[in-house]
Design a protein around this motif. Structure first.
Motif, short mmCIF file in Angstrom:
data_model
loop_
_atom_site.label_atom_id
_atom_site.label_comp_id
_atom_site.label_asym_id
_atom_site.label_seq_id
_atom_site.Cartn_x
_atom_site.Cartn_y
_atom_site.Cartn_z
N GLY A 31 0.83 -1.20 0.00
CA GLY A 31 0.00 0.00 0.00
C GLY A 31 0.86 1.24 0.00
O GLY A 31 2.07 1.18 -0.21
N ILE A 32 0.21 2.36 0.24
CA ILE A 32 0.96 3.61 0.38
C ILE A 32 0.29 4.44 1.47
O ILE A 32 -0.95 4.40 1.60
N ALA A 33 1.10 5.12 2.26
CA ALA A 33 0.54 6.04 3.26
C ALA A 33 0.69 7.46 2.73
O ALA A 33 1.81 7.91 2.46
N LEU A 34 -0.43 8.12 2.52
CA LEU A 34 -0.40 9.53 2.13
C LEU A 34 -0.62 10.34 3.41
O LEU A 34 -1.69 10.25 4.02
N ILE A 35 0.40 11.07 3.82
CA ILE A 35 0.34 11.75 5.11
C ILE A 35 0.62 13.24 4.94
O ILE A 35 1.57 13.63 4.24
N ALA A 64 4.79 11.99 1.85
CA ALA A 64 4.31 13.19 2.55
C ALA A 64 3.67 14.12 1.52
O ALA A 64 4.23 14.37 0.46
N VAL A 65 2.47 14.58 1.83
CA VAL A 65 1.71 15.41 0.89
C VAL A 65 1.50 16.80 1.49
O VAL A 65 0.96 16.93 2.58
N SER A 66 1.92 17.79 0.75
CA SER A 66 1.70 19.16 1.19
C SER A 66 0.30 19.58 0.71
O SER A 66 0.03 19.60 -0.48
N VAL A 67 -0.57 19.88 1.67
CA VAL A 67 -1.97 20.10 1.32
C VAL A 67 -2.33 21.58 1.37
O VAL A 67 -2.03 22.26 2.36
N LEU A 68 -2.95 22.05 0.32
CA LEU A 68 -3.50 23.41 0.35
C LEU A 68 -4.73 23.36 1.24
O LEU A 68 -5.36 22.31 1.38
N SER A 69 -5.09 24.50 1.86
CA SER A 69 -6.25 24.46 2.76
C SER A 69 -7.50 24.04 1.99
O SER A 69 -8.39 23.40 2.52
N LEU A 102 -8.32 14.71 -0.59
CA LEU A 102 -7.33 14.50 -1.65
C LEU A 102 -7.06 13.00 -1.83
O LEU A 102 -7.04 12.48 -2.95
N ALA A 103 -6.88 12.29 -0.71
CA ALA A 103 -6.59 10.85 -0.77
C ALA A 103 -7.80 10.08 -1.32
O ALA A 103 -7.64 9.12 -2.08
#
Ligand SMILES: [Fe+2]
Length: 377
Positions: A31-35, A64-69, A102-103
């Motif tokens: 799997g993958i962890a999107l954090i 690691a995912v940089s998330v916009l608000s 997003l995920a």
């Protein structure tokens, strides 16, 4: 009448054991962890990963995912293109509501061809999203249990969703340790978001008994635990807030949001007001509008709040304790230009939410509401 709930949720003392036995052999492969980058290095996330990895027997690759608000469709396409290369068998998503959305979008695009915009709307996702475990690090959107994933269209600045029965995450895990120590502003915004979901689920003309029951309990949990949690490291309080937000999410899923939810969208997209603050600032004015015109439905919430004062008075007191802003001046949305912009955007994009207010609400009422939220300090 119907009641929707599709995500298997794990919480409380036995959460990891229960998750472990539910996963059984349903998930195999890598799997993958999107954090969210904001939490990826925290001790609580490391603990959670080691607990979950016990089931899989080895480490889950982390991205690691940089998330916009407010995530955009373009950001979703970029991330999906990256994740499609490794084609993981499941996604472990850890973050706030925007990261979870997003995920969820990525999990949809792993099973369905094309671009994110192809699925904008309700019921356009043909194949159920890739298996995912949603782990919220804020207590607000309830995204871990709902069939919506919200995105902004960069070109039009309109916030829309990828929504429908094939967007429910398969699993959700509520880990209160992830919330402890959250930045106050983030936690307050999330808490207000969940309060809006619950209160508007109660007052919606389409409310059903199960949705109302969940919403009543959600309001009780949020109003009791949020003021304590914001000033403490006590896991029990954070757990209460988290359960409140989860129940509020389920209630909202079954009972569409009203004016505060509706107007919060243009406020957020146009003035970059965090979603929870946007709806939260609007909410008391809507409660007052409805109460003064004879709506009595909020009385359902009073016994749970342990007082015989009106619900509006209790919300006023709560907002005082929490120090919630009463207008949008902090974000520069004041005066006639802001009112004009918000009036136009709301009427074009969100006037449908007027139908979910228990008292008739029209353009003139919107105008009065916008004058209140756009007044200067
Ligand atoms: Fe919301």
């Amino acid at each position: 009448m119907r009641f929707l709930a599709h995500t298997e949720c794990f919480f409380g003392k036995s959460r990891y054991d229960d998750l472990h036995s539910a996963l059984g052999n349903t998930i195999t492969g890598t799997g993958i962890a999107l954090i969210d980058t904001a939490v990826v290095d925290s001790a609580a996330v490391r603990d959670l990963l080691s607990q979950v990895e016990i089931h899989f027997g080895n480490a889950i690759p982390v991205s690691a995912v940089s998330v916009l608000s407010e995530p955009t469709y373009d950001q979703l396409d970029d991330l999906a293109a990256l994740v499609r290369q490794s084609d993981p068998s499941f996604i472990l998503a850890i973050g706030g509501g925007s990261l979870l959305d997003l995920a969820k979008g990525v999990a949809v695009l792993l099973e369905n061809p094309g671009l994110a915009r192809d699925y904008r709307g309700m019921g356009l996702v043909k194949k159920e999203l890739r298996t995912m475990i949603c782990v919220p690090t804020t207590a607000g959107t309830g995204s871990e249990a709902t069939w919506t994933a919200s995105f902004i269209d960069d070109q039009t600045r309109i916030k829309l969703g990828i929504n429908g029965p094939n967007v429910f995450p398969k699993y959700a895990l509520l880990e209160p340790a992830l919330l402890v120590g959250s930045p106050r502003k983030v936690a307050l915004s999330a808490g207000l978001d969940s309060l809006v979901h619950a209160v508007e689920a109660v007052s919606s003309p389409l409310a059903t008994p199960p949705a109302t029951a969940l919403a009543v309990k959600a309001v009780a949990l949020i109003t009791k635990h949020l003021p304590v949690a914001l000033n403490s490291e006590e896991e029990d309080s954070w757990s209460g807030v988290q359960m409140g937000a989860y129940l509020a999410g389920l209630a909202m899923l079954n009972s569409p949001g009203g004016i505060a939810s509706g107007v919060s969208y243009p406020v957020g997209t146009q003035f970059h007001v965090p979603h929870g603050f946007a709806g939260g600032i609007i909410l008391p004015y809507v409660i007052d509008f409805n109460t003064t015109r004879g709506y009595r439905g909020y009385e359902l919430l009073n016994p749970e709040m342990g007082s015989n004062r009106t619900f509006y008075q209790q919300i006023e007191e709560l907002y005082g304790i929490l120090n919630v802003p009463r207008n949008l001046s902090e974000w520069g949305a004041t005066g006639e230009p802001a009112i004009r912009t918000l009036r136009e955007l709301t009427l074009n994009q969100r006037s449908g939410s007027f139908n979910y207010n228990p008292i008739p609400f029209d353009e003139a009422d919107l105008n009065s509401l916008l004058h209140l939220i756009c007044q200067a300090d």
